[in-house]
Motif scaffolding. Structure first.
Motif, PDB file in Angstrom:
ATOM      1  N   LEU A  45      -7.970 -48.359 -29.561  1.00  0.00           N
ATOM      2  CA  LEU A  45      -9.077 -48.070 -30.467  1.00  0.00           C
ATOM      3  C   LEU A  45      -8.777 -46.851 -31.318  1.00  0.00           C
ATOM      4  O   LEU A  45      -9.041 -46.839 -32.528  1.00  0.00           O
ATOM      5  CB  LEU A  45     -10.369 -47.865 -29.674  1.00  0.00           C
ATOM      6  CG  LEU A  45     -11.612 -47.496 -30.491  1.00  0.00           C
ATOM      7  CD1 LEU A  45     -11.923 -48.567 -31.536  1.00  0.00           C
ATOM      8  CD2 LEU A  45     -12.810 -47.272 -29.572  1.00  0.00           C
ATOM      9  N   TRP A  46      -8.220 -45.808 -30.691  1.00  0.00           N
ATOM     10  CA  TRP A  46      -7.912 -44.593 -31.461  1.00  0.00           C
ATOM     11  C   TRP A  46      -6.846 -44.887 -32.514  1.00  0.00           C
ATOM     12  O   TRP A  46      -6.934 -44.376 -33.639  1.00  0.00           O
ATOM     13  CB  TRP A  46      -7.444 -43.465 -30.543  1.00  0.00           C
ATOM     14  CG  TRP A  46      -8.203 -43.294 -29.267  1.00  0.00           C
ATOM     15  CD1 TRP A  46      -7.695 -42.970 -28.038  1.00  0.00           C
ATOM     16  CD2 TRP A  46      -9.621 -43.420 -29.070  1.00  0.00           C
ATOM     17  NE1 TRP A  46      -8.685 -42.904 -27.099  1.00  0.00           N
ATOM     18  CE2 TRP A  46      -9.888 -43.175 -27.696  1.00  0.00           C
ATOM     19  CE3 TRP A  46     -10.686 -43.731 -29.899  1.00  0.00           C
ATOM     20  CZ2 TRP A  46     -11.155 -43.224 -27.152  1.00  0.00           C
ATOM     21  CZ3 TRP A  46     -11.978 -43.799 -29.360  1.00  0.00           C
ATOM     22  CH2 TRP A  46     -12.196 -43.536 -28.013  1.00  0.00           C
ATOM     23  N   PRO A 100      -6.758 -40.064 -24.366  1.00  0.00           N
ATOM     24  CA  PRO A 100      -5.671 -40.608 -25.190  1.00  0.00           C
ATOM     25  C   PRO A 100      -5.121 -41.929 -24.684  1.00  0.00           C
ATOM     26  O   PRO A 100      -4.798 -42.815 -25.486  1.00  0.00           O
ATOM     27  CB  PRO A 100      -4.611 -39.502 -25.139  1.00  0.00           C
ATOM     28  CG  PRO A 100      -4.954 -38.672 -23.951  1.00  0.00           C
ATOM     29  CD  PRO A 100      -6.427 -38.745 -23.805  1.00  0.00           C
ATOM     30  N   ALA A 101      -5.011 -42.112 -23.371  1.00  0.00           N
ATOM     31  CA  ALA A 101      -4.457 -43.353 -22.839  1.00  0.00           C
ATOM     32  C   ALA A 101      -5.530 -44.416 -22.644  1.00  0.00           C
ATOM     33  O   ALA A 101      -5.297 -45.607 -22.884  1.00  0.00           O
ATOM     34  CB  ALA A 101      -3.738 -43.082 -21.513  1.00  0.00           C
ATOM     35  N   MET A 150       2.342 -38.867 -33.195  1.00  0.00           N
ATOM     36  CA  MET A 150       1.388 -39.661 -32.437  1.00  0.00           C
ATOM     37  C   MET A 150       2.040 -40.448 -31.307  1.00  0.00           C
ATOM     38  O   MET A 150       1.490 -40.558 -30.202  1.00  0.00           O
ATOM     39  CB  MET A 150       0.609 -40.618 -33.338  1.00  0.00           C
ATOM     40  CG  MET A 150      -0.665 -41.123 -32.657  1.00  0.00           C
ATOM     41  SD  MET A 150      -1.698 -42.162 -33.703  1.00  0.00           S
ATOM     42  CE  MET A 150      -0.872 -43.730 -33.496  1.00  0.00           C
ATOM     43  N   ALA A 151       3.221 -41.012 -31.554  1.00  0.00           N
ATOM     44  CA  ALA A 151       3.918 -41.729 -30.480  1.00  0.00           C
ATOM     45  C   ALA A 151       4.201 -40.795 -29.312  1.00  0.00           C
ATOM     46  O   ALA A 151       4.078 -41.183 -28.135  1.00  0.00           O
ATOM     47  CB  ALA A 151       5.213 -42.337 -31.012  1.00  0.00           C
ATOM     48  N   GLN A 152       4.560 -39.537 -29.621  1.00  0.00           N
ATOM     49  CA  GLN A 152       4.824 -38.576 -28.558  1.00  0.00           C
ATOM     50  C   GLN A 152       3.544 -38.218 -27.804  1.00  0.00           C
ATOM     51  O   GLN A 152       3.572 -38.007 -26.581  1.00  0.00           O
ATOM     52  CB  GLN A 152       5.467 -37.316 -29.141  1.00  0.00           C
ATOM     53  CG  GLN A 152       6.024 -36.354 -28.102  1.00  0.00           C
ATOM     54  CD  GLN A 152       7.196 -36.956 -27.338  1.00  0.00           C
ATOM     55  OE1 GLN A 152       8.124 -37.485 -27.934  1.00  0.00           O
ATOM     56  NE2 GLN A 152       7.145 -36.882 -26.020  1.00  0.00           N
ATOM     57  N   ILE A 153       2.422 -38.135 -28.491  1.00  0.00           N
ATOM     58  CA  ILE A 153       1.144 -37.866 -27.822  1.00  0.00           C
ATOM     59  C   ILE A 153       0.858 -38.948 -26.791  1.00  0.00           C
ATOM     60  O   ILE A 153       0.493 -38.664 -25.636  1.00  0.00           O
ATOM     61  CB  ILE A 153       0.000 -37.780 -28.846  1.00  0.00           C
ATOM     62  CG1 ILE A 153       0.184 -36.553 -29.752  1.00  0.00           C
ATOM     63  CG2 ILE A 153      -1.362 -37.724 -28.150  1.00  0.00           C
ATOM     64  CD1 ILE A 153      -0.823 -36.476 -30.889  1.00  0.00           C
ATOM     65  N   PHE A 154       1.039 -40.208 -27.176  1.00  0.00           N
ATOM     66  CA  PHE A 154       0.795 -41.306 -26.237  1.00  0.00           C
ATOM     67  C   PHE A 154       1.818 -41.300 -25.101  1.00  0.00           C
ATOM     68  O   PHE A 154       1.466 -41.558 -23.941  1.00  0.00           O
ATOM     69  CB  PHE A 154       0.818 -42.640 -26.983  1.00  0.00           C
ATOM     70  CG  PHE A 154      -0.400 -42.883 -27.818  1.00  0.00           C
ATOM     71  CD1 PHE A 154      -1.670 -42.812 -27.268  1.00  0.00           C
ATOM     72  CD2 PHE A 154      -0.294 -43.194 -29.171  1.00  0.00           C
ATOM     73  CE1 PHE A 154      -2.810 -43.032 -28.040  1.00  0.00           C
ATOM     74  CE2 PHE A 154      -1.421 -43.416 -29.946  1.00  0.00           C
ATOM     75  CZ  PHE A 154      -2.680 -43.338 -29.375  1.00  0.00           C
ATOM     76  N   ARG A 155       3.069 -40.990 -25.394  1.00  0.00           N
ATOM     77  CA  ARG A 155       4.084 -40.953 -24.329  1.00  0.00           C
ATOM     78  C   ARG A 155       3.779 -39.853 -23.322  1.00  0.00           C
ATOM     79  O   ARG A 155       3.948 -40.039 -22.113  1.00  0.00           O
ATOM     80  CB  ARG A 155       5.479 -40.765 -24.948  1.00  0.00           C
ATOM     81  CG  ARG A 155       5.959 -41.965 -25.720  1.00  0.00           C
ATOM     82  CD  ARG A 155       7.327 -41.766 -26.358  1.00  0.00           C
ATOM     83  NE  ARG A 155       8.397 -41.776 -25.371  1.00  0.00           N
ATOM     84  CZ  ARG A 155       9.687 -41.836 -25.700  1.00  0.00           C
ATOM     85  NH1 ARG A 155      10.063 -41.891 -26.980  1.00  0.00           N
ATOM     86  NH2 ARG A 155      10.614 -41.839 -24.763  1.00  0.00           N
ATOM     87  N   ASP A 156       3.333 -38.721 -23.802  1.00  0.00           N
ATOM     88  CA  ASP A 156       2.999 -37.625 -22.887  1.00  0.00           C
ATOM     89  C   ASP A 156       1.769 -37.928 -22.050  1.00  0.00           C
ATOM     90  O   ASP A 156       1.565 -37.322 -21.000  1.00  0.00           O
ATOM     91  CB  ASP A 156       2.770 -36.333 -23.688  1.00  0.00           C
ATOM     92  CG  ASP A 156       4.070 -35.743 -24.208  1.00  0.00           C
ATOM     93  OD1 ASP A 156       5.147 -36.236 -23.822  1.00  0.00           O
ATOM     94  OD2 ASP A 156       4.009 -34.799 -25.022  1.00  0.00           O
TER      95      ASP A 156
END
Length: 442
Positions: free
Chosen positions: A348-349, A342-343, A278-284
């Motif tokens: 909230l997500w 995502p961003a 999940m951290a990588q999803i937000f970073r991307d």
């Protein structure tokens, strides 16, 4: 919290006398106040150590991949190692507990966690990193399985509250590692090795509360902690020290056991995908690395209050299906938001997925509720967790493969959302008011 619990135990057990078959004379119970406090401290410290090895790596996964030259698929394999180790090593926990006692096995598990965390960052290659991770995860696996057993055996009248305390501490450790690993790494000089290794100190601290229970091998758990008789109303054997009675159930005959195992596996799939990716999803999606770690921490920290509330609520309901459905709906909403924006709605997500991840303490609570004895809980816990973690192994790996070959997060997120539907279905089945003893003997 500890003092009232200890006083409650003192009132409940002061007049209890145990007669062994050999002597038929009263046995003076050990000091109950300090043993109760020590047990609670051991449970809390153990729970704090059961996830930092995973979430601290998730926060620094990009740095670890770059340093060790990992592809997306290999990183996916790395995020699949936890459930693999939990499945392989967790199944041995009931047998080890019968031979050495659950407290001794958990103590050894904490030693393995501390050693693996201290060695892992300095192995110098992917193979060594995986091997040291496996050592840490072996300790986590046996402790995962035996925590419900310890709660059932030493606190049989407070399964909900003690499971809630344990789950709350587990969520706190998970969230803390996700939140502070990146800033702590920067404070310590920017080395990812130091940022990962520092969590070994927490594992070393968790060894200490269990040492008195390992050393005192000549007394029973009832004499050690509460001076209670066993489930049949007779005193346990004198040399049984904290051992779990040999299981006599054929758990595989129980539909509830299978439903609970599948539910455990599907919730574990979502949890380890979240912790690993999940951290990588937000970073991307353009979120800063530190903020991405905080978002992961928000997801994990939701388990702190809810992990205490949900088990207590679950033990008061005849059917835990409504809680299963509520958590599942939050997960579906969180994945939808992660897919669409995502961003934009990241906080909230993260909040919604954190609520959904509280399926873990609910599953642990149902393990304690679906069997009548500590031996039954030991066997059910080993079966449900080992089978469940086997089910969860492909999930994180598949996410890594889909991410690498699709070039985005659309397909992996769709996979996560799709798995939530069967999770809700089997969770409703696992939440029915019945025990595996009844089903396994039919």
């Amino acid at each position: 919290m500890m003092a009232p619990m200890a006083r409650e135990e003192n009132r409940a057990t002061t007049s209890t006398r145990i007669r062994t078959p050999e002597t038929r004379t009263p046995v003076r119970p050990a000091p109950r106040a300090w043993t109760t406090r020590l047990l609670i401290a051991g449970i809390v410290l153990t729970a704090l150590n059961l996830r930092p090895a995973i979430t601290s790596l998730g926060a620094l996964l990009e740095e670890v991949r770059d340093a060790l030259g990992m592809s997306g698929s290999v990183a996916g394999l790395l995020t699949s190692v936890p459930p693999l180790c939990f499945a392989v090593f967790g199944v041995t926990a009931p047998r080890l507990a019968r031979r050495f006692g659950p407290a001794a096995v958990v103590c050894a598990g904490m030693v393995a966690i501390a050693a693996g965390l201290l060695i892992r960052p300095f192995t110098g290659g992917t193979a060594g990193f995986l091997a040291a991770s496996a050592l840490t995860l072996m300790g986590i696996a046996v402790s995962n399985v035996l925590m419900p057993v310890i709660v059932k055996r030493w606190f049989p009248d407070r399964v909900g509250s003690m499971t809630g305390l344990y789950s709350m501490a587990l969520a706190l450790g998970t969230a803390s590692a996700a939140a502070v690993t990146v800033p702590m790494t920067e404070v310590l000089g920017g080395s990812w090795q130091t940022g990962l290794a520092v969590w070994g100190g927490l594992g070393a601290a968790a060894v200490l509360p269990w040492l008195p229970f390992v050393r005192d091998r000549g007394t029973t758990p009832a004499q050690d902690a509460h001076a209670r008789v066993d489930d049949r109303g007779a005193a346990p054997a004198r040399d049984a020290h904290a051992r779990v009675d040999a299981p006599r159930l054929r758990v595989t005959r129980s539909r509830t056991a299978w439903a609970l195992a599948v539910y455990f596996g599907l919730q574990a799939t979502g949890a380890y995908i979240t912790m690993g990716w999940m951290a990588q999803i937000f970073r991307d999606s353009g979120v800063h690395a530190g903020t991405a770690g905080l978002l992961l921490a928000v997801t994990m920290v939701m388990g702190v209050p809810l992990a205490f509330v949900i088990p207590r609520l679950a033990t008061r309901l005849p059917h835990q299906g409504p809680i299963v459905l509520a958590l599942g709906v939050c997960g579906l909403a969180g994945y939808a938001g992660l897919y669409l924006a995502p961003a934009g709605g990241s906080w909230l997500w993260a909040l919604l997925l954190g609520i959904s991840n509280c399926s873990f303490p609910l599953a642990l609570t149902m393990v304690g509720m679906r069997a009548r004895s500590s031996a039954g809980v030991a066997q059910l816990s080993g079966f449900a967790q080992s089978t469940g973690y086997l089910i969860s192994i492909p999930g994180p790996l598949l996410v890594g493969v889909l991410y690498q070959h699709s070039g985005g997060w659309g397909l992996p997120i769709a996979l996560m959302a799709g798995l939530m539907i069967p999770q809700m279905a089997v969770g409703v089945l696992a939440g029915r008011d019945r025990t595996v003893e009844d089903e396994a003997t039919r």
